[in-house]
Enzyme design. Structure first.
Site, PDB file in Angstrom:
ATOM      1  N   GLU A   1       0.826  -1.219   0.000  1.00  0.00           N
ATOM      2  CA  GLU A   1       0.000   0.000   0.000  1.00  0.00           C
ATOM      3  C   GLU A   1       0.853   1.259   0.000  1.00  0.00           C
ATOM      4  O   GLU A   1       0.394   2.352   0.331  1.00  0.00           O
ATOM      5  CB  GLU A   1      -0.949  -0.017   1.207  1.00  0.00           C
ATOM      6  CG  GLU A   1      -1.875  -1.233   1.231  1.00  0.00           C
ATOM      7  CD  GLU A   1      -3.223  -1.035   0.536  1.00  0.00           C
ATOM      8  OE1 GLU A   1      -3.762   0.072   0.560  1.00  0.00           O
ATOM      9  OE2 GLU A   1      -3.732  -2.022  -0.039  1.00  0.00           O
TER      10      GLU A   1
ATOM     11  N   HIS B   1      -4.124   1.628   7.543  1.00  0.00           N
ATOM     12  CA  HIS B   1      -2.740   1.948   7.176  1.00  0.00           C
ATOM     13  C   HIS B   1      -2.053   2.483   8.429  1.00  0.00           C
ATOM     14  O   HIS B   1      -2.680   3.138   9.261  1.00  0.00           O
ATOM     15  CB  HIS B   1      -2.671   3.041   6.105  1.00  0.00           C
ATOM     16  CG  HIS B   1      -3.211   2.634   4.764  1.00  0.00           C
ATOM     17  ND1 HIS B   1      -4.058   3.418   4.025  1.00  0.00           N
ATOM     18  CD2 HIS B   1      -2.996   1.514   4.039  1.00  0.00           C
ATOM     19  CE1 HIS B   1      -4.349   2.802   2.882  1.00  0.00           C
ATOM     20  NE2 HIS B   1      -3.726   1.645   2.871  1.00  0.00           N
TER      21      HIS B   1
ATOM     22  N   CYS C   1      -2.818  11.212   4.092  1.00  0.00           N
ATOM     23  CA  CYS C   1      -3.191  10.291   3.002  1.00  0.00           C
ATOM     24  C   CYS C   1      -3.097  10.975   1.661  1.00  0.00           C
ATOM     25  O   CYS C   1      -2.866  10.341   0.640  1.00  0.00           O
ATOM     26  CB  CYS C   1      -4.630   9.815   3.154  1.00  0.00           C
ATOM     27  SG  CYS C   1      -4.985   8.978   4.677  1.00  0.00           S
TER      28      CYS C   1
HETATM   29  O1  SUG Z   1      -7.815   3.000   0.755  1.00  0.00           O
HETATM   30  N1  SUG Z   1     -10.593   5.130   1.029  1.00  0.00           N
HETATM   31  C1  SUG Z   1      -9.149   4.954   1.008  1.00  0.00           C
HETATM   32  C2  SUG Z   1      -8.500   5.900   1.994  1.00  0.00           C
HETATM   33  C3  SUG Z   1      -7.003   5.870   1.865  1.00  0.00           C
HETATM   34  C4  SUG Z   1      -6.329   6.571   2.988  1.00  0.00           C
HETATM   35  N2  SUG Z   1      -4.936   6.529   2.801  1.00  0.00           N
HETATM   36  C5  SUG Z   1      -4.011   6.483   3.775  1.00  0.00           C
HETATM   37  N3  SUG Z   1      -4.328   6.180   5.027  1.00  0.00           N
HETATM   38  N4  SUG Z   1      -2.791   6.691   3.462  1.00  0.00           N
HETATM   39  C6  SUG Z   1      -8.778   3.516   1.342  1.00  0.00           C
HETATM   40  O2  SUG Z   1      -9.426   2.918   2.186  1.00  0.00           O
HETATM   41  C7  SUG Z   1     -12.851   4.848   0.173  1.00  0.00           C
HETATM   42  C8  SUG Z   1     -13.560   4.910  -1.158  1.00  0.00           C
HETATM   43  C9  SUG Z   1     -15.030   4.671  -1.053  1.00  0.00           C
HETATM   44  O3  SUG Z   1     -15.487   4.020  -0.137  1.00  0.00           O
HETATM   45  O4  SUG Z   1     -15.747   5.126  -1.996  1.00  0.00           O
HETATM   46  C10 SUG Z   1     -11.354   4.677   0.037  1.00  0.00           C
HETATM   47  O5  SUG Z   1     -10.883   4.140  -0.944  1.00  0.00           O
END
Ligand code: SUG
Length: 441
Positions: free
Chosen positions: A173, A246, A365
């Site tokens: 990731e 994460h 993020c």
């Molecule tokens: O991968 N949310 C992302 C958020 C990513 C956050 N990134 C870090 N912590 N670095 C994920 O879970 C939600 C999309 C939706 O539900 O439509 C989403 O992909």
């Protein structure tokens, strides 16, 4: 060497795409699940992201920009067995949100980056993340790779690898689970790779472990990092099961300061540090105990998903989502930090990023950290380093092209994809990135 080469860390933020929506796609990400089918406002989301970039510029911190992805992704359509001419209404209903997701905005998951000060061949190495755990995110690597190869195209300075293979053993990731601990950016660093499971382990638990140790190990090796300066830390099961999908949801590093929750790592941080070589930079651990901020409150507010940055004069500043004011414990914790004249974090800024936060994406993020020497910044392709006038232009572009209301039903409307294509076509001109997108080739 550091001063001569003018090293700086550039935060490359993902520009929020025109299809930003709430589809509840990310198991283990509580914000994403709880906002499923809410109505989104892509224009406000993109403007909130641009406001964060403006704040960084006003603080004197260099700011980069990564463009959004084309949606729907033509490779995904082909892999779903659809013809090249297919439109989104031909995609089965329950897969449309996957095909239209704007999740590439969270560029902390775009790639893992090793600055040239740390790598075997003295180039900046980048490995795009394979993001294979969650269906809508495993679509991202081909376009991310193409975008990174366009911007970091100079092979004298940069090496953009292939993502790791698409199998759960290699689950990766990106930078959200990787931290660089360093005195000054041009000096050799310690790399802290955080993982949720080891190769072959099936730990159960309600939520997926999105990062394997093997992935980190392969990336460290291919970047030519010195093995004695690479540390692997297991993310605590408690944190993952509480919704820290994460590691950057519960820990953030800037230079030698590690700001983290007591429950972030399986082993105490000081025992991990004892594995570092004697000449490694000393770490300033700023642990927040669970008595002071309960893990749930930290995850609800994204206290640790803040950006921790050094200003040109050296002062360290924390950029937090304004959700930290929703809970007494997190608000108080930040008030105490701000009031302590000896705290390594000298200032706290809060920002409204609620459009992204409803999908579980906070300030950290939204950005990919890339520490670069001056000649490397000069070698970037495109107009990807922000200036006030570029941000003004992008804001006008957003206002012109983005909708301010997007529902789940709208995702299946081919006109949304058409509008997005027109927006991205113009964006490649603004950013001077040439024929970047599949539809332009
Ligand atoms: O991968 N949310 C992302 C958020 C990513 C956050 N990134 C870090 N912590 N670095 C994920 O879970 C939600 C999309 C939706 O539900 O439509 C989403 O992909």
């Amino acid at each position: 060497m550091t001063a001569d080469l003018n090293w700086q860390e550039v935060n490359f933020d993902g520009l929020v795409g025109p299809t930003h929506n709430y589809a509840g796609l990310s198991v283990g990400n509580k914000a994403s699940l709880s906002n499923a089918n809410a109505t989104s406002n892509p224009r406000a989301a993109a403007r909130q992201g641009l406001a964060k970039m403006r704040l960084m510029l006003s603080l004197g911190v260099p700011q980069g920009i990564l463009p959004p992805h084309q949606r729907p992704d033509p490779q995904l359509l082909a892999e779903l067995g659809l013809p090249a001419s297919a439109t989104i209404d031909q995609v089965p209903g329950d897969l449309r949100s996957i095909a239209m997701s704007a999740s590439a905005m969270w560029t902390a998951n775009a790639a893992t980056v090793s600055p040239s000060a740390d790598t075997g061949d003295g180039r900046l190495h980048i490995t795009p993340a394979n993001l294979l755990t969650i269906a809508h995110r495993c679509v991202e690597p081909p376009q991310t790779t193409a975008i990174l190869r366009t911007i970091f195209s100079d092979r004298h300075h940069f090496m953009v690898h292939e993502p790791l293979p698409r199998h759960s053993r290699f689950s990766d990731e990106g930078a959200a689970n990787h931290n660089r601990v360093v005195g000054d950016h041009g000096q050799p660093a310690i790399h802290l790779f955080v993982y949720g499971r080891e190769d072959g382990e099936d730990l159960g638990g309600p939520f997926p472990r999105r990062q394997t140790k093997l992935a980190g190990k392969l990336i460290a090796d291919s970047h030519g990092l010195d093995p004695s300066r690479v540390v692997f830390a297991r993310q605590s099961a408690k944190a993952i099961d509480a919704g820290a999908f994460h590691n950057d949801v519960v820990a953030v590093v800037n230079k030698t300061v590690v700001f983290y929750h007591e429950d972030a790592f399986e082993r105490p941080l000081d025992s991990l540090l004892s594995e570092m070589p004697p000449d490694a930079p000393g770490i300033h651990a700023v642990q927040v105990g669970r008595e002071r901020v309960p893990l749930d409150a930290a995850i609800r507010t994204y206290l640790f998903n803040s950006q921790l940055v050094s200003l040109p004069q050296g002062k360290m500043v924390l950029i937090t989502p304004d959700n930290v004011n929703d809970e007494d414990s997190t608000r108080r914790c930040l008030e105490e930090i701000a009031a302590d004249p000896n705290h390594p974090i000298a200032e706290v800024h809060t920002m409204n990023l609620r459009q992204s936060m409803r999908n579980g994406g906070g300030p950290a993020c939204l950005r990919l950290r890339v520490a670069m020497a001056g000649p490397q910044r000069d070698a970037l392709t495109g107009r990807v380093l922000a200036t006030v006038s570029l941000l003004d232009e992008l804001e006008r572009w957003v206002d012109h092209h983005y909708r301010d209301v997007l529902t789940a039903d709208d995702l299946g409307d081919p006109s949304l994809a058409e509008e997005s294509g027109a927006a991205l076509d113009e964006l490649t001109q603004i950013l001077q990135l040439g024929s970047l997108y599949p539809f332009q080739q």
